[in-house]
Design a protein around this motif. Structure first.
Motif, PDB file in Angstrom:
ATOM      1  N   THR A  44     -25.922  -5.021 -47.835  1.00 11.98           N
ATOM      2  CA  THR A  44     -25.445  -4.926 -49.217  1.00 11.98           C
ATOM      3  C   THR A  44     -23.933  -5.096 -49.252  1.00 11.98           C
ATOM      4  N   VAL A  45     -23.472  -5.890 -50.219  1.00 14.91           N
ATOM      5  CA  VAL A  45     -22.022  -6.054 -50.412  1.00 14.91           C
ATOM      6  C   VAL A  45     -21.676  -5.484 -51.782  1.00 14.91           C
ATOM      7  N   THR A  46     -20.743  -4.532 -51.818  1.00 13.13           N
ATOM      8  CA  THR A  46     -20.369  -3.917 -53.097  1.00 13.13           C
ATOM      9  C   THR A  46     -18.856  -3.954 -53.271  1.00 13.13           C
ATOM     10  N   PRO A  47     -18.382  -4.582 -54.340  1.00 11.52           N
ATOM     11  CA  PRO A  47     -16.932  -4.551 -54.582  1.00 11.52           C
ATOM     12  C   PRO A  47     -16.526  -3.162 -55.067  1.00 11.52           C
ATOM     13  N   LYS A  48     -15.423  -2.637 -54.536  1.00 14.54           N
ATOM     14  CA  LYS A  48     -14.901  -1.343 -54.980  1.00 14.54           C
ATOM     15  C   LYS A  48     -13.440  -1.554 -55.342  1.00 14.54           C
ATOM     16  N   LYS A  49     -12.804  -0.482 -55.816  1.00 15.83           N
ATOM     17  CA  LYS A  49     -11.396  -0.627 -56.210  1.00 15.83           C
ATOM     18  C   LYS A  49     -10.520  -0.795 -54.955  1.00 15.83           C
ATOM     19  N   GLY A  50      -9.933  -1.955 -54.799  1.00 16.72           N
ATOM     20  CA  GLY A  50      -9.015  -2.177 -53.667  1.00 16.72           C
ATOM     21  C   GLY A  50      -9.696  -2.591 -52.371  1.00 16.72           C
ATOM     22  N   PHE A  51     -11.014  -2.497 -52.309  1.00 13.37           N
ATOM     23  CA  PHE A  51     -11.704  -2.918 -51.078  1.00 13.37           C
ATOM     24  C   PHE A  51     -13.136  -3.372 -51.362  1.00 13.37           C
ATOM     25  N   VAL A  52     -13.718  -3.997 -50.354  1.00 12.09           N
ATOM     26  CA  VAL A  52     -15.117  -4.414 -50.463  1.00 12.09           C
ATOM     27  C   VAL A  52     -15.907  -3.583 -49.455  1.00 12.09           C
ATOM     28  N   GLN A  53     -17.066  -3.102 -49.891  1.00 13.69           N
ATOM     29  CA  GLN A  53     -17.875  -2.270 -48.996  1.00 13.69           C
ATOM     30  C   GLN A  53     -19.126  -3.022 -48.540  1.00 13.69           C
ATOM     31  N   PHE A  54     -19.387  -2.938 -47.250  1.00 11.36           N
ATOM     32  CA  PHE A  54     -20.564  -3.600 -46.678  1.00 11.36           C
ATOM     33  C   PHE A  54     -21.467  -2.526 -46.085  1.00 11.36           C
ATOM     34  N   GLU A  55     -22.772  -2.749 -46.232  1.00  5.03           N
ATOM     35  CA  GLU A  55     -23.700  -1.773 -45.664  1.00  5.03           C
ATOM     36  C   GLU A  55     -24.815  -2.514 -44.944  1.00  5.03           C
ATOM     37  N   VAL A  56     -25.084  -2.092 -43.716  1.00  2.00           N
ATOM     38  CA  VAL A  56     -26.233  -2.632 -42.969  1.00  2.00           C
ATOM     39  C   VAL A  56     -27.200  -1.470 -42.789  1.00  2.00           C
ATOM     40  N   GLN A  57     -28.312  -1.580 -43.521  1.00  2.00           N
ATOM     41  CA  GLN A  57     -29.245  -0.446 -43.575  1.00  2.00           C
ATOM     42  C   GLN A  57     -30.549  -0.837 -42.888  1.00  2.00           C
ATOM     43  N   ASP A  58     -31.065   0.058 -42.074  1.00  2.00           N
ATOM     44  CA  ASP A  58     -32.342  -0.265 -41.426  1.00  2.00           C
ATOM     45  C   ASP A  58     -33.332   0.883 -41.584  1.00  2.00           C
ATOM     46  N   THR A  59     -34.577   0.583 -41.255  1.00  2.00           N
ATOM     47  CA  THR A  59     -35.611   1.622 -41.330  1.00  2.00           C
ATOM     48  C   THR A  59     -36.032   2.011 -39.909  1.00  2.00           C
ATOM     49  N   GLY A  60     -35.044   1.999 -39.006  1.00  2.00           N
ATOM     50  CA  GLY A  60     -35.335   2.212 -37.585  1.00  2.00           C
ATOM     51  C   GLY A  60     -35.432   3.670 -37.160  1.00  2.00           C
ATOM     52  N   CYS A  61     -35.173   3.880 -35.870  1.00  2.00           N
ATOM     53  CA  CYS A  61     -35.412   5.200 -35.272  1.00  2.00           C
ATOM     54  C   CYS A  61     -34.397   6.260 -35.722  1.00  2.00           C
ATOM     55  N   GLY A  62     -33.268   5.820 -36.292  1.00  2.00           N
ATOM     56  CA  GLY A  62     -32.259   6.789 -36.735  1.00  2.00           C
ATOM     57  C   GLY A  62     -31.455   7.349 -35.572  1.00  2.00           C
ATOM     58  N   ILE A  63     -30.438   8.128 -35.912  1.00  2.00           N
ATOM     59  CA  ILE A  63     -29.517   8.654 -34.902  1.00  2.00           C
ATOM     60  C   ILE A  63     -29.403  10.166 -35.070  1.00  2.00           C
ATOM     61  N   PRO A  64     -29.638  10.944 -34.017  1.00  2.00           N
ATOM     62  CA  PRO A  64     -29.511  12.395 -34.150  1.00  2.00           C
ATOM     63  C   PRO A  64     -28.128  12.777 -34.684  1.00  2.00           C
ATOM     64  N   ARG A  65     -28.087  13.829 -35.498  1.00  2.00           N
ATOM     65  CA  ARG A  65     -26.839  14.231 -36.153  1.00  2.00           C
ATOM     66  C   ARG A  65     -25.687  14.413 -35.161  1.00  2.00           C
ATOM     67  N   LYS A  66     -25.967  15.056 -34.022  1.00  2.00           N
ATOM     68  CA  LYS A  66     -24.848  15.352 -33.115  1.00  2.00           C
ATOM     69  C   LYS A  66     -24.318  14.086 -32.415  1.00  2.00           C
ATOM     70  N   GLU A  67     -25.135  13.034 -32.397  1.00  2.00           N
ATOM     71  CA  GLU A  67     -24.673  11.770 -31.787  1.00  2.00           C
ATOM     72  C   GLU A  67     -23.823  10.965 -32.773  1.00  2.00           C
ATOM     73  N   GLN A  68     -24.004  11.259 -34.077  1.00  2.00           N
ATOM     74  CA  GLN A  68     -23.360  10.409 -35.077  1.00  2.00           C
ATOM     75  C   GLN A  68     -21.833  10.425 -34.982  1.00  2.00           C
ATOM     76  N   LYS A  69     -21.286  11.536 -34.467  1.00  2.00           N
ATOM     77  CA  LYS A  69     -19.825  11.656 -34.377  1.00  2.00           C
ATOM     78  C   LYS A  69     -19.261  10.800 -33.262  1.00  2.00           C
ATOM     79  N   THR A  70     -20.036  10.666 -32.168  1.00  2.00           N
ATOM     80  CA  THR A  70     -19.495  10.013 -30.975  1.00  2.00           C
ATOM     81  C   THR A  70     -19.988   8.578 -30.798  1.00  2.00           C
ATOM     82  N   ILE A  71     -20.779   8.139 -31.753  1.00  2.00           N
ATOM     83  CA  ILE A  71     -21.444   6.847 -31.574  1.00  2.00           C
ATOM     84  C   ILE A  71     -20.471   5.664 -31.491  1.00  2.00           C
TER      85      ILE A  71
END
Ligand SMILES: Nc1ncnc2c1ncn2[C@@H]1O[C@H](COP(=O)(O)OP(=O)(O)OP(=O)(O)O)[C@@H](O)[C@H]1O
Ligand SMILES: [Mg+2]
Length: 356
Positions: free
Chosen positions: A268-295
């Motif tokens: 998804t591409v979304t224009p925002k104020k001063g920047f453009v936001q991109f999102e790559v979203q999947d329906t995969g296995c996901g990432i444990p919360r504690k790993e999300q910080k160090t990924i």
């Protein structure tokens, strides 16, 4: 213990120590030990005429202030790799840990420094050496892969299945090593700031269609759907097209890698104020919360036993993060284990024109 004995310990401590008055402008120094004098090259009298702000170059003043504030709130106690200007103009690097002593109207900063200049020099040497080895490995590897590829094309009709397998294996493994050397070289170049962004105006629709065409083969092979959602009037993106390609390749490549058959990926591409936001979203296995910080750290991977077949080095996200930050953007992840992940990044409408 008597005052003289404390004084003796302070004076002969193996690390440089200072006491500064943080209520005074520039963080006026009020005491320094012998190692502090040796580290900076100044005499005691000279140091007591100076403030902390004189010792640390301007770029570090913000960090120093944060260290002091953090200590008060009990958060940060240490800053690492801060440069100090010695009396002879030489720069040395130190780790600083501080303690605040509050007394009546006074607020004293008690700081201990550790000289890490030599450690940094050794790191640099090690990293230069590694860079050289990796760089010199890539040439012969490319030759091996080219040779295996040529043999495969010339002989595939005449050799038996056993030999075909060997040629295929050579080709595939040489490619794995070439990819790895390319990633490592990229990373050290980006970390050393040895690259320039070549910013161009990019039309998102055409650009993403092209990227998706390459990725579609991989996705279809795993029976994963891949689609894009663009606003009606997508904004022009200003970025280095090759670097952005690398970022998307890694994010979409990861999404395909970590999503089981039958899943879906949406960009998804979304224009925002001063920047453009991109999102790559999947329906995969996901990432444990504690790993999300160090990924986004180098070589960070977490693989459960059943994932062992998934290949990678754990460099893709670290490289993507550095490339996005070089553009002046940010990247973060949202993920629900077992449900899927979203990698979101921003690029400013007017990105940095030089290297980070
Ligand atoms: N979309 C995703 N879904 C689930 N886990 C992910 C996803 N993207 C990344 N990860 C996790 O983050 C780790 C690091 O990703 P990164 O792209 O840096 O390395 P890699 O894909 O393992 O190897 P490389 O990109 O160097 O080939 C992965 O090994 C995986 O554990
Ligand atoms: Mg990856």
């Amino acid at each position: 213990m008597r005052f003289e004995e404390y004084r003796q310990i302070f004076e002969t401590a193996p690390d440089p120590i200072f006491i500064a008055d943080s209520m005074q402008p520039k963080g006026c120094l009020i005491d320094v030990n012998q190692k502090m004098r040796a580290l900076t090259g100044y005499t005691k009298e000279e140091l007591l005429e100076m403030g902390l702000a004189d010792l640390f170059p301007k770029e570090s003043h913000d960090t120093i202030r944060k260290v002091f504030k953090g200590q008060v709130r009990g958060e940060i106690k240490e800053a690492q790799d801060l440069p100090i200007c010695k009396k002879n103009g030489e720069i040395v690097y130190v780790n600083v840990s501080v303690n605040i002593i509050e007394r009546d109207e006074e607020r004293l900063v008690f700081g201990i420094l550790r000289d890490v200049t030599e450690k940094r020099q050794l790191e640099e040497l090690r990293s230069d050496f590694l860079h050289m080895v990796i760089h010199d490995t890539r040439g012969p590897l490319c030759t091996i892969q080219l040779a295996a590829d040529t043999l495969w094309h010339q002989l595939k009709e005449i050799v038996g299945s056993e030999h075909k397998k060997i040629l295929e294996m050579m080709n595939k493994n040489a490619q794995v090593l070439i990819d790895l050397t390319n990633d490592l070289l990229d990373l050290s170049k980006i970390e050393a700031g040895m690259f320039k962004l070549d910013i161009k105006k990019i039309k998102p629709k055409e650009y993403l269609d092209e990227i998706l065409e390459e990725m579609l083969l991989l996705a279809e092979h795993k029976n994963i759907s891949l689609d894009i959602s663009l606003p009606e009037k997508p904004p022009l993106i200003k970025a280095d097209p090759l670097k952005l390609h690398q970022i998307f390749n890694n994010l979409i490549g990861n999404a395909i890698k970590f999503t089981p058959a039958g899943g879906g990926i949406r960009i998804t591409v979304t224009p925002k104020k001063g920047f453009v936001q991109f999102e790559v979203q999947d329906t995969g296995c996901g990432i444990p919360r504690k790993e999300q910080k160090t990924i986004f750290n180098k070589y960070h991977q977490f693989l459960t036993k059943k994932d062992k077949a998934i290949k990678g080095t754990g460099l893709g996200l670290a490289i993507s993060k550095l490339l996005i930050e070089a553009h002046g953007g940010k990247i973060w992840v949202k993920s629900v284990p077992g449900k899927g992940s979203s990698f979101i990044f921003t690029l400013p409408k007017e990105p940095a024109l030089t290297n980070s």
